[in-house]
Motif scaffolding. Structure first.
Motif, mmCIF file in Angstrom:
data_model
loop_
_atom_site.group_PDB
_atom_site.id
_atom_site.type_symbol
_atom_site.label_atom_id
_atom_site.label_comp_id
_atom_site.label_asym_id
_atom_site.label_seq_id
_atom_site.Cartn_x
_atom_site.Cartn_y
_atom_site.Cartn_z
ATOM 1 N N PRO A 230 0.776 -1.486 0.057
ATOM 2 C CA PRO A 230 0.052 0.121 0.024
ATOM 3 C C PRO A 230 0.712 1.209 -0.200
ATOM 4 O O PRO A 230 1.970 1.157 0.523
ATOM 5 C CB PRO A 230 -0.871 -0.245 1.247
ATOM 6 N N SER A 231 0.270 2.383 -0.404
ATOM 7 C CA SER A 231 0.952 3.580 -0.569
ATOM 8 C C SER A 231 0.532 4.254 0.728
ATOM 9 O O SER A 231 -0.448 3.982 1.340
ATOM 10 C CB SER A 231 0.539 4.326 -1.590
ATOM 11 N N ALA B 113 -9.322 -0.970 4.648
ATOM 12 C CA ALA B 113 -9.518 -2.202 4.261
ATOM 13 C C ALA B 113 -8.123 -3.009 4.594
ATOM 14 O O ALA B 113 -7.200 -2.347 4.548
ATOM 15 C CB ALA B 113 -9.605 -2.716 2.709
ATOM 16 N N PRO B 114 -8.314 -3.982 4.994
ATOM 17 C CA PRO B 114 -7.073 -4.787 5.847
ATOM 18 C C PRO B 114 -5.673 -4.950 5.020
ATOM 19 O O PRO B 114 -4.604 -4.783 5.403
ATOM 20 C CB PRO B 114 -7.554 -6.430 6.074
ATOM 21 N N HIS B 115 -5.987 -5.059 3.538
ATOM 22 C CA HIS B 115 -4.611 -4.979 2.633
ATOM 23 C C HIS B 115 -4.202 -3.532 2.520
ATOM 24 O O HIS B 115 -2.883 -3.438 2.127
ATOM 25 C CB HIS B 115 -4.875 -5.576 1.437
ATOM 26 N N ILE B 116 -4.765 -2.791 3.155
ATOM 27 C CA ILE B 116 -4.329 -1.342 3.187
ATOM 28 C C ILE B 116 -3.352 -1.050 4.675
ATOM 29 O O ILE B 116 -2.471 0.058 4.586
ATOM 30 C CB ILE B 116 -5.318 -0.139 2.958
ATOM 31 N N GLN C 108 0.392 0.370 -10.517
ATOM 32 C CA GLN C 108 -0.026 1.039 -9.702
ATOM 33 C C GLN C 108 -1.444 0.987 -9.730
ATOM 34 O O GLN C 108 -2.246 0.643 -10.651
ATOM 35 C CB GLN C 108 0.451 2.561 -9.956
ATOM 36 N N ILE C 109 -2.169 0.586 -8.308
ATOM 37 C CA ILE C 109 -3.735 0.459 -8.287
ATOM 38 C C ILE C 109 -4.313 1.998 -7.680
ATOM 39 O O ILE C 109 -3.805 2.349 -6.695
ATOM 40 C CB ILE C 109 -4.195 -0.647 -7.227
ATOM 41 N N LEU C 110 -4.979 2.485 -8.745
ATOM 42 C CA LEU C 110 -5.424 3.781 -8.506
ATOM 43 C C LEU C 110 -7.075 3.944 -8.125
ATOM 44 O O LEU C 110 -7.435 2.822 -8.705
ATOM 45 C CB LEU C 110 -5.201 4.956 -9.474
ATOM 46 N N VAL C 111 -7.341 4.703 -7.640
ATOM 47 C CA VAL C 111 -8.770 5.257 -7.363
ATOM 48 C C VAL C 111 -9.284 6.431 -7.993
ATOM 49 O O VAL C 111 -8.842 7.502 -7.365
ATOM 50 C CB VAL C 111 -9.380 4.813 -6.229
ATOM 51 N N LEU D 254 -7.170 11.222 -8.782
ATOM 52 C CA LEU D 254 -6.828 9.971 -8.556
ATOM 53 C C LEU D 254 -5.889 9.562 -7.146
ATOM 54 O O LEU D 254 -4.844 10.184 -6.974
ATOM 55 C CB LEU D 254 -6.265 9.475 -9.685
ATOM 56 N N ILE D 255 -6.277 8.742 -6.321
ATOM 57 C CA ILE D 255 -5.664 8.364 -5.110
ATOM 58 C C ILE D 255 -4.818 7.150 -5.497
ATOM 59 O O ILE D 255 -5.328 6.114 -6.018
ATOM 60 C CB ILE D 255 -6.469 8.285 -3.808
#
Length: 314
Positions: free
Chosen positions: A46-47, A56-59, A228-231, A253-254
């Motif tokens: 995670p960033s 979320a747990p993976h964050i 990169q996984i962005l939202v 974008l986060i």
């Protein structure tokens, strides 16, 4: 991943599977869409910005193991990589949170979807299957009342030079909730560290039938593949329950974090047959939006996955 109890939803999902089978043939042991694929494994880191978006747990962990599947369109397991129908490509990601506990992301290389609901998608498929040279055809009539479906079909879908050089988009919005209970809607956007690169039609046609899968196998053997996984975060008032609606590119974008893929999954064909990805996140901190596609997609994936698992090994 439980089968829904809504009988209308189950019936619609079964009708969708029957229609897809009628159009593309039933290929035992393979997915009805995106039948051809390859799986890799790696990790997600995670960033620092991710905690502002979700709890979320993976964050909240230093890293989480992942399994991903790259795939080509259609239900044909041997579709050549240089066939235009193999686009758009897809990327599914599974975050392994604990034994038998996971959350998934499912994304495509074309932003959006042709219809808002599963019933409309069934009507779209039936119109496409019954269309001929008559004018107006059933598909022409469908497009006249569903202009966003026509826009999706007409959107260019070029072949990438590599699965590792494509950008992938989440189809539906999710609601991300952080540790303070603040919720915001967003759509996933997964960008390659190597940069996005597409081929023109003539170049794609000149490539071999397995060029993408061969290239990915060679690339992973040389070192990690990064994304990169962005939202993309919706503004207040943006429509969040309709996959046919695009948000303006000025939406922020986060960065949730980095995906690093390091290995091909052993016994790849067997693992592809058995894994059933879930469009619904089913994890604290990431909730489904009110998009009606989510439930029907999850039901279709589960029904087709169970059918796939029951097929004898090839």
């Amino acid at each position: 991943m439980p089968l829904p109890t809504d009988q209308k939803l189950i019936a619609l999902s079964e009708d969708l599977l029957k229609q897809i089978d009628a159009m593309q043939g039933l290929h035992h042991g393979f997915r009805p869409f995106h039948a051809r694929g390859i799986m890799l494994s790696g990790s997600f880191t995670p960033s620092p910005d991710a905690v502002s978006m979700t709890r979320a747990p993976h964050i909240s962990r230093a890293s989480t193991p992942v399994t991903v599947r790259f795939s080509s369109s259609t239900g044909h397991p041997l579709i050549p990589d240089n066939d235009p129908s193999a686009n758009p490509r897809a990327l599914a990601i599974r975050f392994h949170l604990a034994e038998r506990v996971h959350t998934d992301i499912i994304s495509h290389s074309t932003d959006g979807f042709p219809t808002r609901t599963g019933q409309e998608f069934l009507e779209f498929l039936r119109a496409a299957a019954s269309s001929d040279s008559s004018k107006p055809s059933p598909l022409d009539k469908f497009f006249s009342s569903h202009p966003r479906a026509l826009a999706f079909v007409q959107t260019p879908k070029p072949a990438p030079s590599s699965f590792a050089r494509e950008t992938y988009f989440g189809v539906t919005a999710m609601r991300f909730v952080n540790r303070d209970g603040v919720g915001r809607y967003g759509r996933y956007r997964i960008t390659p560290d190597a940069g996005t690169e597409h081929l023109d039609a003539d170049t794609a046609r000149s490539k071999g039938a397995n060029f993408l899968y061969d290239e990915l196998t060679a690339r992973i053997a040389k070192g990690p593949i990064g994304f990169q996984i962005l939202v993309q975060v919706a503004n207040p008032g943006d429509i969040t329950d309709d996959a046919t609606v695009h948000w303006p590119e000025d939406r922020p974008l986060i960065n949730l974090g980095k995906l690093s893929l390091t290995n091909a999954v052993p016994d790849n064909a067997h693992e592809q047959k058995n894994i059933i990805f879930d469009p619904i996140p089913r994890v604290d901190g990431i909730e489904p939006s009110g998009d009606p596609l989510l439930e029907v997609r999850a039901a279709v994936y589960l029904l087709s996955g169970r059918r796939r698992r029951q097929a004898p090994e090839q």
